[in-house]
Motif scaffolding. Structure first.
Motif, PDB file in Angstrom:
ATOM      1  N   ALA A  18     -13.409  20.883   4.821  1.00  0.00           N
ATOM      2  CA  ALA A  18     -14.519  20.840   3.869  1.00  0.00           C
ATOM      3  C   ALA A  18     -15.776  20.274   4.519  1.00  0.00           C
ATOM      4  O   ALA A  18     -16.888  20.756   4.262  1.00  0.00           O
ATOM      5  CB  ALA A  18     -14.122  20.020   2.642  1.00  0.00           C
ATOM      6  N   ASN A  20     -16.806  20.649   7.418  1.00  0.00           N
ATOM      7  CA  ASN A  20     -17.451  21.666   8.249  1.00  0.00           C
ATOM      8  C   ASN A  20     -18.551  22.408   7.479  1.00  0.00           C
ATOM      9  O   ASN A  20     -19.574  22.776   8.050  1.00  0.00           O
ATOM     10  CB  ASN A  20     -16.429  22.675   8.782  1.00  0.00           C
ATOM     11  N   TYR A  21     -18.350  22.636   6.182  1.00  0.00           N
ATOM     12  CA  TYR A  21     -19.353  23.318   5.364  1.00  0.00           C
ATOM     13  C   TYR A  21     -20.646  22.514   5.285  1.00  0.00           C
ATOM     14  O   TYR A  21     -21.734  23.073   5.226  1.00  0.00           O
ATOM     15  CB  TYR A  21     -18.819  23.569   3.945  1.00  0.00           C
ATOM     16  N   ASP A  24     -22.375  22.425   9.069  1.00  0.00           N
ATOM     17  CA  ASP A  24     -23.070  23.625   9.541  1.00  0.00           C
ATOM     18  C   ASP A  24     -24.066  24.187   8.518  1.00  0.00           C
ATOM     19  O   ASP A  24     -24.727  25.179   8.758  1.00  0.00           O
ATOM     20  CB  ASP A  24     -22.079  24.707   9.978  1.00  0.00           C
ATOM     21  N   SER A  26     -23.514  25.644   5.706  1.00  0.00           N
ATOM     22  CA  SER A  26     -23.062  26.801   4.918  1.00  0.00           C
ATOM     23  C   SER A  26     -22.732  26.438   3.473  1.00  0.00           C
ATOM     24  O   SER A  26     -22.585  27.324   2.634  1.00  0.00           O
ATOM     25  CB  SER A  26     -21.870  27.491   5.593  1.00  0.00           C
ATOM     26  N   ILE A  27     -22.686  25.157   3.161  1.00  0.00           N
ATOM     27  CA  ILE A  27     -22.456  24.728   1.780  1.00  0.00           C
ATOM     28  C   ILE A  27     -23.536  25.298   0.862  1.00  0.00           C
ATOM     29  O   ILE A  27     -23.273  25.616  -0.298  1.00  0.00           O
ATOM     30  CB  ILE A  27     -22.394  23.173   1.675  1.00  0.00           C
ATOM     31  N   CYS A  30     -22.664  28.614  -0.800  1.00  0.00           N
ATOM     32  CA  CYS A  30     -21.463  28.666  -1.646  1.00  0.00           C
ATOM     33  C   CYS A  30     -21.841  28.676  -3.122  1.00  0.00           C
ATOM     34  O   CYS A  30     -22.860  28.109  -3.519  1.00  0.00           O
ATOM     35  CB  CYS A  30     -20.570  27.461  -1.368  1.00  0.00           C
ATOM     36  N   GLN A  35     -19.025  24.687  -4.158  1.00  0.00           N
ATOM     37  CA  GLN A  35     -19.766  23.522  -3.653  1.00  0.00           C
ATOM     38  C   GLN A  35     -19.162  22.236  -4.192  1.00  0.00           C
ATOM     39  O   GLN A  35     -18.979  21.270  -3.442  1.00  0.00           O
ATOM     40  CB  GLN A  35     -21.241  23.609  -4.065  1.00  0.00           C
ATOM     41  N   LEU A  38     -15.666  21.574  -2.615  1.00  0.00           N
ATOM     42  CA  LEU A  38     -15.801  21.154  -1.223  1.00  0.00           C
ATOM     43  C   LEU A  38     -16.337  19.720  -1.140  1.00  0.00           C
ATOM     44  O   LEU A  38     -15.923  18.946  -0.281  1.00  0.00           O
ATOM     45  CB  LEU A  38     -16.710  22.126  -0.459  1.00  0.00           C
TER      46      LEU A  38
END
Length: 148
Positions: A18, A20-21, A24, A26-27, A30, A35, A38
């Protein structure tokens, strides 16, 4: 004891996944419920709420998803891409119809008819009714770009 240790390993692995989102970025792309989940997986809460909180759980309802800014943006992007597609089609047919050497073939292929149909479709895509008609579809991912 082994079971508890195994569960702790699973929880830690999910927490790292989680995170990682967030790391980077990328959250941001989502959907709202993802969101929130995560956030809970990574930090143990979402806006101070746990997975049992009704404010978090409501994010998973169809009604909430369809009203979300995230979803509305996807629908608008879909409409914009469809408008661009039909503009390209109208322009392509119009350009073809300007070529005198192909006029006979254009008439044979009924291109003036298809040009009118494409123009009608373009006008439809530009309408509020078209945007409303997209409700319930996936829309389009604003992150992904489409080359014409």
């Amino acid at each position: 004891e082994c079971f508890a240790e195994g569960m702790a390993n699973i929880v830690e692995s999910q927490r790292k996944a989680a995170l990682n989102y967030f790391e980077d970025g990328s959250i941001a792309s989502c959907c709202p419920p993802l969101q929130a989940i995560l956030h809970v997986m990574a930090y143990g809460h979402w806006k101070g709420k746990t997975v049992d909180d009704p404010d978090l759980r409501v994010l998973f309802t169809k009604e909430h998803m369809l009203k979300s800014k995230w979803y509305q943006r996807r629908l608008k992007v879909k409409q914009e891409r469809d408008i661009a597609l039909w503009c390209r089609k109208v322009d392509y047919i119009a350009a073809f119809l300007t070529k005198e050497e192909y006029m006979h073939k254009a008439i044979q292929l009924r291109l003036p008819f298809f040009q009118a149909m494409a123009s009608q479709q373009l006008q439809l895509c530009k309408s509020a009714a078209y945007l409303q008609g997209l409700m319930g579809t996936l829309g389009a991912d604003p992150v992904c770009t489409v080359d014409p």
